[in-house]
Write a protein that holds these residues in place. Structure first.
Motif, PDB file in Angstrom:
ATOM      1  N   SER A  57       0.762  -0.865   0.290  1.00  0.00           N
ATOM      2  CA  SER A  57       0.014   0.203   0.190  1.00  0.00           C
ATOM      3  C   SER A  57       1.088   1.308  -0.189  1.00  0.00           C
ATOM      4  N   ASP A  61      -0.479   9.259  -4.148  1.00  0.00           N
ATOM      5  CA  ASP A  61      -0.941   8.387  -5.564  1.00  0.00           C
ATOM      6  C   ASP A  61       1.206   9.383  -5.756  1.00  0.00           C
ATOM      7  N   VAL A 216      -2.947   2.581 -13.092  1.00  0.00           N
ATOM      8  CA  VAL A 216      -4.038   3.545 -13.223  1.00  0.00           C
ATOM      9  C   VAL A 216      -3.853   4.148 -11.425  1.00  0.00           C
ATOM     10  N   GLY A 218      -4.057   6.898  -8.865  1.00  0.00           N
ATOM     11  CA  GLY A 218      -5.240   7.341  -7.817  1.00  0.00           C
ATOM     12  C   GLY A 218      -5.679   5.547  -7.870  1.00  0.00           C
ATOM     13  N   ASP A 219      -5.147   4.394  -8.579  1.00  0.00           N
ATOM     14  CA  ASP A 219      -5.560   2.890  -7.650  1.00  0.00           C
ATOM     15  C   ASP A 219      -5.038   2.298  -7.583  1.00  0.00           C
ATOM     16  N   HIS A 220      -3.580   2.118  -8.630  1.00  0.00           N
ATOM     17  CA  HIS A 220      -2.532   0.930  -8.229  1.00  0.00           C
ATOM     18  C   HIS A 220      -1.857   0.945  -9.821  1.00  0.00           C
ATOM     19  N   LYS A 250      -0.709  -0.409  -4.422  1.00  0.00           N
ATOM     20  CA  LYS A 250      -1.393   0.080  -4.368  1.00  0.00           C
ATOM     21  C   LYS A 250      -2.051   1.351  -3.077  1.00  0.00           C
ATOM     22  N   VAL A 252      -3.621   3.396  -0.870  1.00  0.00           N
ATOM     23  CA  VAL A 252      -4.908   3.657   0.011  1.00  0.00           C
ATOM     24  C   VAL A 252      -4.273   4.302   1.169  1.00  0.00           C
TER      25      VAL A 252
END
Length: 528
Positions: A57, A61, A216, A218-220, A250, A252
């Motif tokens: 995690s 970003d 991606v 903001g996500d991973h 990721k 988080v």
């Protein structure tokens, strides 16, 4: 050594110097010390399993992925996957060790490094000495606005490469006592990335052990292992028992959520510095820790801000009980800061802060603070303990008469304000490096308007004079001079480093070294 922007610093939970990695040797001892930190609950090699996916995690970003455009915490973490440095610094001994370069000499203002043979980029092309020199030249050119200029590459340094001999020669404008420490944090970009910097926004072009396969924002971010990698820190390779085939970084942002995902096994690693660490310790998860700066208070010295007045900066400093603030910011696990560059291995140990810290005097602070309206920013990704410390600081400033508005913002917003809009008066942005010279461009010299990285606009003649004297001394011979120079900044309330703590990174289903920054070659997946 990171943290940072467009041009940002080594922020928040960042511990951003490139330190030691694990070469994959066999060791079955529990509680084995990690390089540069402490490892708990290490599993024996017999429990390693090859392949699989390792998920970690990130509290924010990384933004644009160009590794030389920013030194933010999150970008530093992902950089280690796809990019290598010329050398690295062992986290325990402090010695410079091989990475892309196998040998080096420093002779006055000339630094010569010899590259390992057979290094290849992720596109299969060879990585050459001239490419390494091009990286140093790129960062060294002020027009490229890299935050590493003056931090990891000395101002005025020139570089040339001899591909036939495999040597890189740096010519320094003046002596740089810790020049190799800087190169240990400078990611090397391959020729295709150097030729098309725009492509580096969402791709990787490096020599590192992993290559980006999916982004991606903001996500991973997903990375795949590279076969045939043999030139990692001190000879680390990707042909080691237990290394994952895939790494997913990721996003988080909430520490509580990250802790829950870690406990459930949905992520394999997370850095936690707030109260959630206690329940992870209680669960007896694997962890590594590194002492880092977690509380460092900056003031906006630029005209038009109340904090441009030295009397206001001094009053804000006198109004706060920093010993108590350090306890709150570290959830009772840390201690007051003692040096500006405190990341292990510390090049100049000592105490430049405690003797110089202005004494708390709330009554004296009331006059200069009366009627002051100030904006105070801190990272929301730094955890609940830091947020609680921010509330305490605001209470004490308000009790002294200042109207301070605190805002916990994500790192993108924090960087945008401190390195862009200038819409801030007080900010908590811990910088984490291991040698004092790496901080000079953030604490002196040109500000943002003049294409520099002195984002708060500090102008302290005593500090500048101390730096000038220290840079003429060889290595650690100048340490006391460096520390004395830092004390001048604290005594003038130009900046207030106030808290350090053992920042822990926890693992579930995997173990690794994290001696200051994420080390992918040390990851070992464990049997469930």
């Amino acid at each position: 050594m990171k943290l940072s922007t467009v041009r940002t610093v080594l922020l928040a939970t960042a511990v951003a110097a490139a330190l030691a990695g694990c070469g994959g040797g066999s060791d079955s001892d529990d509680d084995k010390p990690a390089a540069g930190g402490e490892t708990k609950n290490a599993a024996p090699e017999s429990q390693y399993v090859d392949g699989g996916t390792f998920t970690m995690s990130l509290a924010g970003d990384p933004g644009k992925l160009d590794p030389q455009s920013s030194a933010s915490t999150q970008l530093f973490a992902v950089n280690q996957l796809a990019y290598d440095n010329l050398v690295f610094v062992d986290g325990q001994s402090g010695e410079v060790e091989p990475q892309l370069a196998t040998d080096w000499t420093v002779d006055g203002t000339t630094v010569t490094l010899t590259l390992a043979q057979g290094i290849t980029c992720s596109d299969g092309t060879p990585f050459t000495a001239s490419q390494a020199a091009d990286n140093i030249s790129y960062v060294g050119d002020p027009k490229n606005k890299s935050p590493y200029l003056g931090t990891f590459v000395p101002v005025g340094a020139k570089a040339t490469g001899d591909d036939a001999a495999g040597t890189v020669t740096m010519t320094l404008a003046e002596p740089a006592p810790f020049v190799l420490n800087g190169l240990a944090s400078l990611p090397m970009v391959c020729a295709s990335g150097m030729q098309d910097r725009a492509a580096l926004k969402n791709t990787t072009e490096g020599t590192g052990p992993y290559e980006l396969t999916e982004a991606v924002p903001g996500d991973h971010y997903t990375y795949q292992i590279r076969d045939g990698y043999t030139w990692g820190p001190n000879g680390a390779t990707t042909d080691e028992n237990g290394m994952p085939d895939t790494i997913v970084m990721k996003i988080v942002q909430n520490e509580g959520t990250a802790s829950n995902l870690l406990l459930s096994g949905e992520v394999n690693a997370a850095t936690i510095q707030g109260p959630d660490a206690k329940r992870l310790d209680a669960a007896k998860l694997f962890s590594v820790s590194t002492t880092a700066m977690v509380g460092e208070q900056w003031f906006n010295h630029d005209a038009g801000h109340g904090t441009s007045d030295p009397a206001v900066r001094m009053a804000l400093t006198q109004a706060v009980d920093y010993a108590e603030l350090a306890k709150v910011a570290t959830a009772g696990e840390g201690s007051p800061a003692t040096t500006f560059a405190g990341l292990a291995p510390v090049a100049c140990p000592g105490d430049s802060i405690t003797p110089a810290m202005p004494a708390m005097d709330a009554d004296a602070a009331k006059g200069p603070l009366a009627g002051q309206k100030l904006t105070f920013l801190y990272s929301s990704a730094a955890g609940s303990a830091v947020a609680a410390a921010a509330e305490l600081a605001v209470q004490q400033w308000k009790a002294a008469g200042a109207d301070v508005t605190a805002k916990g913002v994500d790192e993108t917003a924090l960087e945008g304000a401190t390195f862009g809009t200038g819409d801030w008066d007080i900010a908590w942005l811990p910088l984490n490096v291991n040698s004092p010279d790496q901080l000079v461009p953030f604490l002196s010299g040109p500000g943002l308007a003049d294409q520099g990285t002195n984002f708060s606009g500090i102008d302290n003649a005593d500090y500048t004079a101390g730096v000038k004297a220290a840079t003429q001394m060889a290595g650690t011979e100048g340490c006391q001079t460096w520390l004395d120079a830092e004390s001048k900044l604290v005594a003038a309330a130009d900046i207030v480093p106030f808290a350090t703590s053992a920042v822990k990174t926890y693992g579930n289903g995997a173990q690794f070294d994290y001696p200051g920054t994420f080390m992918p070659t040390s990851i070992r997946m464990l049997a469930k």
